[in-house]
Design a protein around this motif. Structure first.
Motif, PDB file in Angstrom:
ATOM      1  N   ALA A 196       0.977  -1.318   0.218  1.00  0.00           N
ATOM      2  CA  ALA A 196       0.150  -0.072  -0.071  1.00  0.00           C
ATOM      3  C   ALA A 196       1.057   1.239  -0.016  1.00  0.00           C
ATOM      4  CB  ALA A 196      -0.999   0.064   1.145  1.00  0.00           C
ATOM      5  N   PHE A 197       0.335   2.261  -0.626  1.00  0.00           N
ATOM      6  CA  PHE A 197       1.436   3.474  -1.082  1.00  0.00           C
ATOM      7  C   PHE A 197       0.780   4.634  -0.796  1.00  0.00           C
ATOM      8  CE2 PHE A 197       3.277   0.062  -3.575  1.00  0.00           C
ATOM      9  CZ  PHE A 197       4.783   0.226  -3.408  1.00  0.00           C
ATOM     10  N   GLU A 198       1.369   5.730  -0.072  1.00  0.00           N
ATOM     11  CA  GLU A 198       0.657   7.003   0.112  1.00  0.00           C
ATOM     12  C   GLU A 198       1.547   8.097  -0.372  1.00  0.00           C
ATOM     13  OE1 GLU A 198      -1.117   9.875   3.763  1.00  0.00           O
ATOM     14  OE2 GLU A 198      -1.316   7.603   3.773  1.00  0.00           O
ATOM     15  N   ASP A 199       1.424   8.583  -1.284  1.00  0.00           N
ATOM     16  CA  ASP A 199       2.132   9.944  -1.929  1.00  0.00           C
ATOM     17  C   ASP A 199       3.405   9.188  -2.415  1.00  0.00           C
ATOM     18  OD1 ASP A 199       0.322  11.782  -1.212  1.00  0.00           O
ATOM     19  OD2 ASP A 199       1.260  11.929   0.771  1.00  0.00           O
ATOM     20  N   GLY A 200       3.280   7.944  -3.021  1.00  0.00           N
ATOM     21  CA  GLY A 200       4.485   7.231  -3.793  1.00  0.00           C
ATOM     22  C   GLY A 200       5.374   6.558  -2.790  1.00  0.00           C
ATOM     23  N   LYS A 201       4.966   6.606  -1.556  1.00  0.00           N
ATOM     24  CA  LYS A 201       5.846   5.905  -0.423  1.00  0.00           C
ATOM     25  C   LYS A 201       5.219   4.649   0.004  1.00  0.00           C
ATOM     26  CE  LYS A 201       8.210  10.024   1.183  1.00  0.00           C
ATOM     27  NZ  LYS A 201       8.609  11.125   2.160  1.00  0.00           N
ATOM     28  N   LEU A 202       5.917   3.537   0.259  1.00  0.00           N
ATOM     29  CA  LEU A 202       5.288   2.384   0.729  1.00  0.00           C
ATOM     30  C   LEU A 202       4.970   2.524   2.270  1.00  0.00           C
ATOM     31  CD1 LEU A 202       4.827  -0.634   0.202  1.00  0.00           C
ATOM     32  CD2 LEU A 202       7.036  -0.958   1.173  1.00  0.00           C
ATOM     33  N   THR A 203       3.920   2.458   2.538  1.00  0.00           N
ATOM     34  CA  THR A 203       3.292   2.222   4.120  1.00  0.00           C
ATOM     35  C   THR A 203       2.958   1.179   4.619  1.00  0.00           C
ATOM     36  OG1 THR A 203       1.011   2.925   3.416  1.00  0.00           O
ATOM     37  CG2 THR A 203       2.317   4.726   3.558  1.00  0.00           C
ATOM     38  N   ALA A 204       2.512   0.199   3.952  1.00  0.00           N
ATOM     39  CA  ALA A 204       2.166  -1.276   4.631  1.00  0.00           C
ATOM     40  C   ALA A 204       2.698  -2.250   3.334  1.00  0.00           C
ATOM     41  CB  ALA A 204       0.674  -1.240   4.844  1.00  0.00           C
ATOM     42  N   PHE A 205       3.004  -3.394   3.615  1.00  0.00           N
ATOM     43  CA  PHE A 205       3.282  -4.516   2.882  1.00  0.00           C
ATOM     44  C   PHE A 205       2.895  -5.912   3.393  1.00  0.00           C
ATOM     45  CE2 PHE A 205       6.774  -5.144   5.220  1.00  0.00           C
ATOM     46  CZ  PHE A 205       7.253  -6.291   5.186  1.00  0.00           C
TER      47      PHE A 205
END
Length: 124
Positions: free
Chosen positions: A4-13
């Motif tokens: 899961a990404f927010e603003d192009g950054k990985l936040t959860a995997f």
């Protein structure tokens, strides 16, 4: 692996191993922001739908913990199966050193950066 990404950054995997009929969760993780938003719950639901489309019959969530994720995991099943737990096998004599020093090193680095240690690190 699913992310899961927010603003192009990985936040959860979530990391799964799959066969023709079984998906097994190997590991998952979140950053602090997505932990509060429970992004991993949505990601897990996405994985469930995707595995069902692929014809996978069994999804093993890899155990229950004593926190919110366990309530979430239980909401998908009608029973808990109790199996033998994971067993760590150290293939290197350096494993015990690494296993003891890593939590300490992480705590020290976070303090240097001005961050508070996570709850998990305080338990080591």
């Amino acid at each position: 692996m699913l992310g899961a990404f927010e603003d192009g950054k990985l936040t959860a995997f979530l990391w799964y191993a799959t066969s023709d009929r079984l998906a097994f969760m190997l590991y998952g993780g979140t950053n602090d922001a997505s932990r509060e938003s429970r992004a991993n719950f949505g990601l897990t639901w996405y994985a469930i739908r995707r595995f069902k489309e692929q014809g996978i019959e069994v999804l093993d969530f890899n155990g229950l913990l004593n926190d919110g994720i366990s309530r979430f995991k239980r909401s998908f099943g009608q029973r808990d199966d109790h199996l033998v737990g994971s067993i760590d096998v150290a293939f290197s004599p350096l494993w015990s050193v690494w296993n003891r020093l890593l939590p300490t090193a992480k705590t020290v680095l976070r303090r240097v950066k001005g961050q508070r240690p996570s709850k998990d690190e305080n338990e080591h």
